[in-house]
Design an enzyme around this catalytic site. Structure first.
Site, PDB file in Angstrom:
ATOM      1  NE  ARG A 110      12.825 -59.090 -11.119  1.00 16.62           N
ATOM      2  CZ  ARG A 110      12.543 -59.975 -12.046  1.00 16.62           C
ATOM      3  NH1 ARG A 110      11.647 -60.898 -11.829  1.00 16.62           N
ATOM      4  NH2 ARG A 110      13.161 -59.949 -13.201  1.00 16.62           N
ATOM      5  CG  HIS A 134      18.492 -60.907 -16.177  1.00 16.60           C
ATOM      6  ND1 HIS A 134      18.717 -61.427 -17.427  1.00 16.60           N
ATOM      7  CD2 HIS A 134      17.427 -61.566 -15.678  1.00 16.60           C
ATOM      8  CE1 HIS A 134      17.820 -62.360 -17.686  1.00 16.60           C
ATOM      9  NE2 HIS A 134      17.020 -62.456 -16.630  1.00 16.60           N
ATOM     10  NE  ARG A 144      11.687 -64.248 -22.432  1.00 16.03           N
ATOM     11  CZ  ARG A 144      12.223 -63.782 -21.314  1.00 16.03           C
ATOM     12  NH1 ARG A 144      13.230 -62.944 -21.364  1.00 16.03           N
ATOM     13  NH2 ARG A 144      11.745 -64.127 -20.145  1.00 16.03           N
TER      14      ARG A 144
END
Ligand code: ADP
Length: 396
Positions: free
Chosen positions: A89, A178, A239
């Site tokens: 990833r 994502h 966040r």
């Protein structure tokens, strides 16, 4: 064909070994505290095993992972030659990558060129690649980017309203993240409904610690809520999501903070944690609201509202929507969250069946009979997407 999937963080490393002949999971685990002391949590089937072992760097951690995979007691392979390839990833692929790629020197350079845009993610991702090359020489390595799926976004969705020169010089634009999750759950939704992916309008909501919404129009991401970095968009665990940029200089002045301190505040101490004053974990916030905490209530209401607003925006962007999908920690596990967000969406033709929505675990369509827009919960599986891409690339 066994494929090892690696997700490398600054002091952690997640792994999963999958048999890609039948897409079954063989083992998974997590190395933590790399560079500090080192701890491995390794799972095979339902068995879990924990080992404290020195991990001075990521190469040492990979070595311990490979030993665990080979071990007589809790291993799943008898020789390293059974690992056909490794899929990594990688968070930021900038404008370089619109798909997964076989890693070579040029790919490594491009991953490095994105360091400034993802300083917390890309450097450890590259370290993980080097650690695997060292421990598994000659085994092909593939990079799968969080940003790649969103490279199909049109200019009107990815441009910020800054000068063209700034965009060109610094590549400041919206990228989105994502991507592997949005791709997986949107494809899965079409598959489960038995409808052609390339004819559907799907909105996917990945709601975990980090969170983003994506508009998938006939198989392509056409907009997503995260931007240049993963701070834009939804309210997240810690966040802010969308915020007026003028607050940065205002806070620097009023609170005597540096730019970096304000960014840290917005990334690490804001979102649900900041609003609720309780925690970044929704389970704690739900509990606090039950105990009468008004800030927890405000935080949750703001969260639902932001998600619903993005869904409305993307339904407008695609001129309609066929399915809305919820996934990741909160999206998969909280029936209440799904219900509260869907409460805003009656005008679109969303209608929830509460009994179906209360089910847990497996994928489900929790729409009421006659709903014009389907609503689904689909557990995400980013590792499977990485392994599938890796298999496809090395089989070419
Ligand atoms: P990450 O972005 O770190 O991969 P996850 O997708 O694992 O995050 O999501 C983690 C979040 O999911 C937790 O912070 C928690 O708020 C939420 N979550 C997990 N399980 C539940 C649950 N049963 N009910 C409500 N929220 C949950």
């Amino acid at each position: 064909m066994d494929i090892l999937v690696i997700n490398c963080g600054s002091s952690s490393l997640k792994y999963q070994l999958l048999n890609m002949d039948n897409e079954t999971f063989l083992a998974r685990g997590l190395c933590e505290r790399i560079g500090i002391d080192g701890r491995l949590k390794h799972e095979r089937g339902t068995e879990e095993f924990v080992l404290d072992a020195p991990m001075p760097d990521h190469a040492a951690a990979i070595k311990i992972v490979l030993e665990a995979l080979l071990s007589k007691e809790h291993g799943v392979i008898s020789s390293l030659s059974e690992i056909t390839a490794v899929g990594h990833r990688v968070v930021h692929g900038g404008e370089f990558f619109s798909d997964s790629v076989l890693i070579d020197d040029a790919v490594e350079k491009a991953i490095e060129a994105c360091f400034d845009m993802a300083p917390l993610h890309n450097p450890p991702n590259l370290i993980g690649i080097h650690a695997c090359q060292q421990n598994l020489p000659g085994v092909p390595q593939v990079a799968v980017f969080d940003t790649a799926f969103h490279q199909t976004m049109p200019k009107k969705a990815y441009l910020y309203a800054i000068s063209h020169a700034l965009y060109e010089t610094h590549k400041i634009r919206r990228y989105g993240f994502h991507g592997t999750s949005h791709k997986y759950v949107s494809m899965k939704a079409a598959e489960e409904l038995g409808r052609p992916y390339n004819e559907m309008k799907i909105i996917t909501c990945h709601l975990g610690n980090g969170a983003s919404v994506c508009a998938v129009d006939r198989g392509h991401s056409v907009d997503t809520s995260m931007g240049f970095t993963p701070i834009e968009g939804l309210i997240m665990g810690t966040r802010t999501g969308d915020i007026d940029v003028a607050i940065v200089t205002y806070l620097m002045e009023k609170e005597n903070l540096s730019a970096q301190q304000v960014l840290d505040l917005f990334n690490k101490k804001s979102g649900m944690l900041g609003l609720s004053g309780v925690s970044s974990d929704f389970r704690d916030i739900f509990q606090a609201r039950q105990d009468g905490n008004a800030y927890a209530d405000d935080a949750l209401e703001a969260y639902y509202y932001r998600v619903a607003s993005y869904i409305g925006r993307y339904a407008a962007a695609m001129n309609g929507v066929d399915v809305i999908v919820f996934t990741a920690g909160l999206g998969e596990n909280s029936a209440l969250l799904r219900e509260k967000v869907c409460d805003y969406l009656g005008y679109l033709g969303v209608k929830v069946n509460p009994e179906k929505n209360a089910q847990r675990g497996k994928s489900m369509d929790f729409s009421a009979d006659g709903a014009r827009v389907r609503t689904m919960m689909i557990p995400t599986n980013e590792e499977l997407v990485i392994a599938r891409d890796t298999k496809a690339i090395i089989s070419r």
